[in-house]
Design an enzyme around this catalytic site. Structure first.
Site, PDB file in Angstrom:
ATOM      1  N   LYS A   1       0.660  -1.256   0.020  1.00  0.00           N
ATOM      2  CA  LYS A   1       0.050   0.059   0.091  1.00  0.00           C
ATOM      3  C   LYS A   1       0.812   1.248   0.161  1.00  0.00           C
ATOM      4  O   LYS A   1       0.455   2.211  -0.643  1.00  0.00           O
ATOM      5  CB  LYS A   1      -0.806  -0.008   1.200  1.00  0.00           C
ATOM      6  CG  LYS A   1      -1.951  -1.067   1.040  1.00  0.00           C
ATOM      7  CD  LYS A   1      -3.113  -0.753   1.979  1.00  0.00           C
ATOM      8  CE  LYS A   1      -4.304  -1.756   1.687  1.00  0.00           C
ATOM      9  NZ  LYS A   1      -5.235  -1.668   2.916  1.00  0.00           N
TER      10      LYS A   1
ATOM     11  N   LYS B   1      -5.885 -10.369  -5.589  1.00  0.00           N
ATOM     12  CA  LYS B   1      -7.229 -10.527  -4.894  1.00  0.00           C
ATOM     13  C   LYS B   1      -8.131  -9.386  -5.465  1.00  0.00           C
ATOM     14  O   LYS B   1      -7.634  -8.133  -5.645  1.00  0.00           O
ATOM     15  CB  LYS B   1      -6.734 -10.667  -3.504  1.00  0.00           C
ATOM     16  CG  LYS B   1      -6.412  -9.270  -2.765  1.00  0.00           C
ATOM     17  CD  LYS B   1      -6.611  -9.190  -1.541  1.00  0.00           C
ATOM     18  CE  LYS B   1      -6.380  -7.622  -0.768  1.00  0.00           C
ATOM     19  NZ  LYS B   1      -7.161  -7.356   0.636  1.00  0.00           N
TER      20      LYS B   1
ATOM     21  N   LYS C   1     -10.721  -3.463  -2.697  1.00  0.00           N
ATOM     22  CA  LYS C   1     -11.410  -2.194  -2.885  1.00  0.00           C
ATOM     23  C   LYS C   1     -10.435  -1.048  -3.113  1.00  0.00           C
ATOM     24  O   LYS C   1     -10.768  -0.098  -4.003  1.00  0.00           O
ATOM     25  CB  LYS C   1     -12.425  -1.647  -1.721  1.00  0.00           C
ATOM     26  CG  LYS C   1     -11.472  -1.313  -0.561  1.00  0.00           C
ATOM     27  CD  LYS C   1     -12.445  -0.957   0.819  1.00  0.00           C
ATOM     28  CE  LYS C   1     -11.703  -1.186   1.931  1.00  0.00           C
ATOM     29  NZ  LYS C   1     -11.481  -2.267   2.669  1.00  0.00           N
TER      30      LYS C   1
END
Ligand code: AQP
Length: 337
Positions: free
Chosen positions: A116, A199, A202
């Site tokens: 991230k 995966k 969102k």
């Protein structure tokens, strides 16, 4: 709830206008199952949500929305304890102790943080995102959870939880239960419809790659029909060579209760188009009553807030006792009242 049941804990972030199929199949379905066998605590983890910038009004609305969806998916406040993380201040308090027990290098090895922060850049990445797995450790340890139902992406964080529980116990005496991760092999990782190598997520998926539970059926159907598959025509479960088709079969089998072998047999000689059209219908049939139930809870915020208030009260009873023991063990002087 019988006291001899093992504890379970899990948290889910209120960071989107809807949960997606990955959240449901990877985690929420397991929450619903474990409330029958465990003394289960489930939290809408709003403090975790704050690790990325949040609009205050949207965060508040999404917290109710997350709760409504959990109830719509089958959580029963009579069978489990459902609460909002920030309503139980012990999470942040134990989180601090855990921060002080965690090595900087250890925290730096968390792959979710690395991914991230690489996507966002160091300047836009908060220290909160860096320490979020440590707050998650506190979330779990406060309830002496034996089992933690999560998706595959959380495995490393549960390993960290085990390490810190063992470290604390070794240093200060037996205090915390060392938890086991509870991941269902078949559904622990649901893949992006457009890129079945990664995966469904969102924050990383394109809108076409993610099926949101609250989307209109037409929207989800279109996404499923345009899911990336492969150049063969055979409908066969083979995650290595046919990740797209295998992902569709997993979703289909789990939502209908049919086996993958049964689906392979039923679709023998049929094309991918037939599989996708039927799966779109399966998802629509599942999602219609879910959306209806979520809407009913959202239309009744008083009931929703009442459920959360009761949940927080129950959670605090357990959390306060665990925190007091931990404070005592590390040598914090108790306040005199
Ligand atoms: N694709 C997935 N397959 C299986 N399980 C999944 N989970 C998430 N994605 C999948 C599980 O859902 C639970 C709630 O996760 P969260 O609230 O921490 O959200 P998340 O992991 O941040 O979900 P996203 O969509 O993947 O968000 P980003 O993109 O922000 O990382 C967890 O148990 C998780 O394992």
């Amino acid at each position: 709830m019988p006291a001899d049941r093992p504890r379970a804990f899990s948290g889910i972030q209120p960071t989107a206008g809807s949960f997606h199929l990955g959240n449901y199949l990877g985690a929420i379905r397991q929450y619903v199952a474990l409330q029958e066998t465990h003394d289960a605590f489930y939290s809408v983890v709003d403090l975790h949500a704050m690790t990325i910038p949040q609009d205050p009004a949207v965060l508040r609305a999404n917290t109710r929305l997350a709760t409504a969806q959990l109830l719509a998916a089958g959580l029963d406040p009579e069978r489990c304890t459902l609460f909002v993380q920030s309503h139980v201040p012990e999470h942040a308090q134990l989180g601090w102790l855990m921060n002080c027990l965690t090595g900087f290098g250890e925290a730096s090895r968390m792959t979710q943080f690395k991914d991230k922060s690489a996507r966002q850049g160091a300047e836009r990445t908060s220290v909160g995102l860096f320490t979020y797995p440590v707050l998650q450790v506190a979330d779990i340890l406060l309830y002496h959870a034996r089992h933690v139902p999560v998706g595959e992406d959380q495995r490393q964080h549960i390993e960290l939880t085990r390490d810190l529980a063992e470290r604390f116990n070794a240093r200060y005496g037996d205090t915390f239960t060392v938890p086991d991760v509870h991941i269902v092999k078949e559904t622990g990782k649901i893949y992006d419809l457009q890129d079945p190598a990664v995966k469904m997520s969102k924050s990383a998926s394109t809108p076409k790659g993610i099926v949101n539970l609250l989307d209109e059926p037409g929207v989800s159907a279109k996404k499923i029909r345009s899911a990336v598959t492969d150049t063969e025509t055979v409908i066969r479960f083979d995650p290595e060579r046919k990740p797209g088709v295998s992902n569709l079969l997993t979703v289909y089998a789990t939502l209908t209760g049919r086996t993958v072998a049964d689906l392979e047999a039923a679709y023998e000689g049929k094309g991918y188009g037939a599989l996708k059209t039927d799966l779109a219908q399966v998802v629509a049939d599942w999602a219609a009553p879910f959306r209806e139930r979520a809407r009913e809870y959202l239309d009744d915020p008083e009931t929703l807030d009442g459920i959360l208030a009761k949940g927080a009260e129950k959670a605090r009873t357990v959390a306060a006792e665990t925190l007091a023991a931990a404070y005592d063990r590390v040598g914090l002087l108790p306040a005199k009242h």
